[in-house]
Design an enzyme around this catalytic site. Structure first.
Site, PDB file in Angstrom:
ATOM      1  N   GLY A  27      -6.901  -5.754  -8.619  1.00 28.01           N
ATOM      2  CA  GLY A  27      -7.173  -7.179  -8.503  1.00 28.01           C
ATOM      3  C   GLY A  27      -5.903  -8.011  -8.579  1.00 28.01           C
ATOM      4  O   GLY A  27      -4.804  -7.511  -8.393  1.00 28.01           O
ATOM      5  N   HIS A  33      -1.492  -6.803  -0.945  1.00 26.75           N
ATOM      6  CA  HIS A  33      -2.812  -6.162  -0.894  1.00 26.75           C
ATOM      7  C   HIS A  33      -3.522  -6.498   0.419  1.00 26.75           C
ATOM      8  O   HIS A  33      -4.183  -5.638   1.020  1.00 26.75           O
ATOM      9  CB  HIS A  33      -3.694  -6.668  -2.043  1.00 26.75           C
ATOM     10  CG  HIS A  33      -3.206  -6.310  -3.411  1.00 26.75           C
ATOM     11  ND1 HIS A  33      -2.724  -7.245  -4.294  1.00 26.75           N
ATOM     12  CD2 HIS A  33      -3.146  -5.122  -4.055  1.00 26.75           C
ATOM     13  CE1 HIS A  33      -2.397  -6.644  -5.427  1.00 26.75           C
ATOM     14  NE2 HIS A  33      -2.626  -5.364  -5.309  1.00 26.75           N
ATOM     15  N   GLY A 144       0.395   1.224  -1.083  1.00 24.14           N
ATOM     16  CA  GLY A 144       1.644   0.537  -0.762  1.00 24.14           C
ATOM     17  C   GLY A 144       2.864   1.353  -1.155  1.00 24.14           C
ATOM     18  O   GLY A 144       2.873   2.045  -2.169  1.00 24.14           O
ATOM     19  N   LYS A 145       3.919   1.214  -0.330  1.00 24.85           N
ATOM     20  CA  LYS A 145       5.188   1.883  -0.668  1.00 24.85           C
ATOM     21  C   LYS A 145       5.861   1.235  -1.868  1.00 24.85           C
ATOM     22  O   LYS A 145       6.797   1.799  -2.424  1.00 24.85           O
ATOM     23  CB  LYS A 145       6.144   1.822   0.535  1.00 24.85           C
ATOM     24  CG  LYS A 145       5.791   2.768   1.645  1.00 24.85           C
ATOM     25  CD  LYS A 145       6.923   2.790   2.671  1.00 24.85           C
ATOM     26  CE  LYS A 145       6.544   3.622   3.869  1.00 24.85           C
ATOM     27  NZ  LYS A 145       7.583   3.579   4.909  1.00 24.85           N
ATOM     28  N   ASP A 147       4.802   1.046  -4.767  1.00 24.46           N
ATOM     29  CA  ASP A 147       4.648   2.037  -5.836  1.00 24.46           C
ATOM     30  C   ASP A 147       4.937   3.413  -5.221  1.00 24.46           C
ATOM     31  O   ASP A 147       4.032   4.208  -4.975  1.00 24.46           O
ATOM     32  CB  ASP A 147       3.233   1.956  -6.431  1.00 24.46           C
ATOM     33  CG  ASP A 147       2.996   0.616  -7.097  1.00 24.46           C
ATOM     34  OD1 ASP A 147       3.653   0.337  -8.109  1.00 24.46           O
ATOM     35  OD2 ASP A 147       2.175  -0.169  -6.597  1.00 24.46           O
ATOM     36  N   GLN A 150       3.918   6.620  -7.031  1.00 22.30           N
ATOM     37  CA  GLN A 150       2.453   6.733  -7.024  1.00 22.30           C
ATOM     38  C   GLN A 150       1.972   7.275  -5.677  1.00 22.30           C
ATOM     39  O   GLN A 150       1.140   8.191  -5.618  1.00 22.30           O
ATOM     40  CB  GLN A 150       1.841   5.362  -7.306  1.00 22.30           C
ATOM     41  CG  GLN A 150       0.351   5.271  -7.068  1.00 22.30           C
ATOM     42  CD  GLN A 150      -0.214   3.927  -7.502  1.00 22.30           C
ATOM     43  OE1 GLN A 150      -0.438   3.710  -8.665  1.00 22.30           O
ATOM     44  NE2 GLN A 150      -0.467   3.020  -6.565  1.00 22.30           N
TER      45      GLN A 150
HETATM   46  O1  PAF Z   1      -1.530   0.569  -7.583  1.00 22.80           O
HETATM   47  C1  PAF Z   1      -2.489   0.159  -8.263  1.00 22.80           C
HETATM   48  O2  PAF Z   1      -2.875  -1.007  -8.204  1.00 22.80           O
HETATM   49  C2  PAF Z   1      -3.190   1.133  -9.201  1.00 22.80           C
HETATM   50  O3  PAF Z   1      -2.283   2.034  -9.759  1.00 22.80           O
HETATM   51  C3  PAF Z   1      -4.363   1.855  -8.556  1.00 22.80           C
HETATM   52  C4  PAF Z   1      -3.910   2.749  -7.407  1.00 22.80           C
HETATM   53  C5  PAF Z   1      -5.375   0.836  -8.037  1.00 22.80           C
HETATM   54  C6  PAF Z   1      -5.067   2.748  -9.582  1.00 22.80           C
HETATM   55  O4  PAF Z   1      -5.562   2.009 -10.653  1.00 22.80           O
END
Ligand code: PAF
Length: 273
Positions: A27, A33, A144-145, A147, A150
């Site tokens: 959010g 986003h 997204g790149k 992160d 991640q």
């Molecule tokens: O990147 C994020 O916003 C969060 O780490 C995710 C992937 C929604 C997991 O909670």
């Protein structure tokens, strides 16, 4: 836009979908986003966004309680951008009892960089993403790149568990001055906001040094010291191989990554070279 708060409602709504494209979020949505959502709309027959602030990925000393929750504004943005389905479970719905099964990514990927400074972070991320994938069952998911670590860890998770999901990467969206968009930018005071661009400026100078073949250790030390002198508390500035974020050999596709605190706010950024 259909809003599902329960897994049952979500599944019912998605039952006829051929290839849902999914963007998981916590959010407090910004243009980054929305760019991921636009990508999802191009990739699937139905665009699904989730909003869930995932307690599992916050350490006790982190900002779970004050993480910005902007439900009405988020719904308005998603509607305007053409989101088909918003999945917004509460904690009891997604974690109906203590979540005793977790997904622990391997230490060599998850205990470095962000994982070194945020122990357990990627276990929290992988656990919730695995669970969200099980709920949405997307054909494609967009991360997204911004992160970068991640994204890399989720890609590996999908490969290792043979999940039938294509992972797509979205480019980092930036303000005109170069600051990477992030929900945490909202914590910055006006003075800090003006200063915040110095992180991406440092990454750009490091990337230039890599391209010019200049001795990296001296450049990294100088940039770290320069940020510290401006009042930052740098966690790391480093250059790694893109594929797994281990040390990059000369000529391998590389990425400059940085994380630093400005006051109470921790910012991360990266630049592919
Ligand atoms: O990147 C994020 O916003 C969060 O780490 C995710 C992937 C929604 C997991 O909670």
């Amino acid at each position: 836009m259909f809003i599902a708060h329960s897994i049952a409602d979500l599944r019912q709504r998605l039952s006829g979908a051929r290839a849902p494209a999914f963007v998981p979020t916590m959010g407090n949505l910004h243009d980054g986003h929305i760019a991921l959502l636009r990508r999802a709309r191009d990739l699937g027959d139905l665009a699904v966004v989730s909003i869930f602030v995932n307690r599992l990925q916050f350490a006790p000393n982190e900002d779970f309680d004050r993480y910005p929750r902007t439900w009405e504004a988020d719904c308005a943005r998603l509607r305007a951008a053409g989101c088909d389905v918003l999945f917004a479970p509460d904690e009891r719905e997604l974690y109906p009892q203590p979540q005793t099964y977790t997904v622990r990514p391997p230490a060599e990927l998850a205990d470095i960089l962000e994982g070194e400074f945020r122990p357990g972070f990627f276990t929290g991320v992988c656990t919730v993403v695995m669970k969200l994938f099980a709920c949405v069952q997307p054909a494609v998911a967009v991360f997204g790149k911004k992160d970068y670590q991640q994204l890399m860890i989720i890609r590996r998770m999908v490969e290792q568990f043979a999940l039938p999901i294509r992972i797509e990467a979205g480019e980092t969206e930036r303000s005109p001055d170069g600051l990477a968009l992030s929900s945490r930018n909202g914590y910055l005071s006006p003075v800090q906001r003006a200063e915040a661009v110095q992180l991406s400026a440092a990454l750009q100078r490091i990337a230039q040094a890599v391209r010019a073949g200049i001795d990296l250790s001296a450049v990294l030390a100088a940039e770290t010291a320069a940020l510290a002198a401006r009042g930052w508390a740098p966690d790391y500035l480093t250059v790694r191989r893109q594929s797994d974020l281990q040390a990059a050999a000369p000529g391998e596709p590389a990425v400059v990554l940085g994380a630093a605190r400005l006051g109470e706010t921790r910012l991360i950024d990266n630049l592919e070279i």
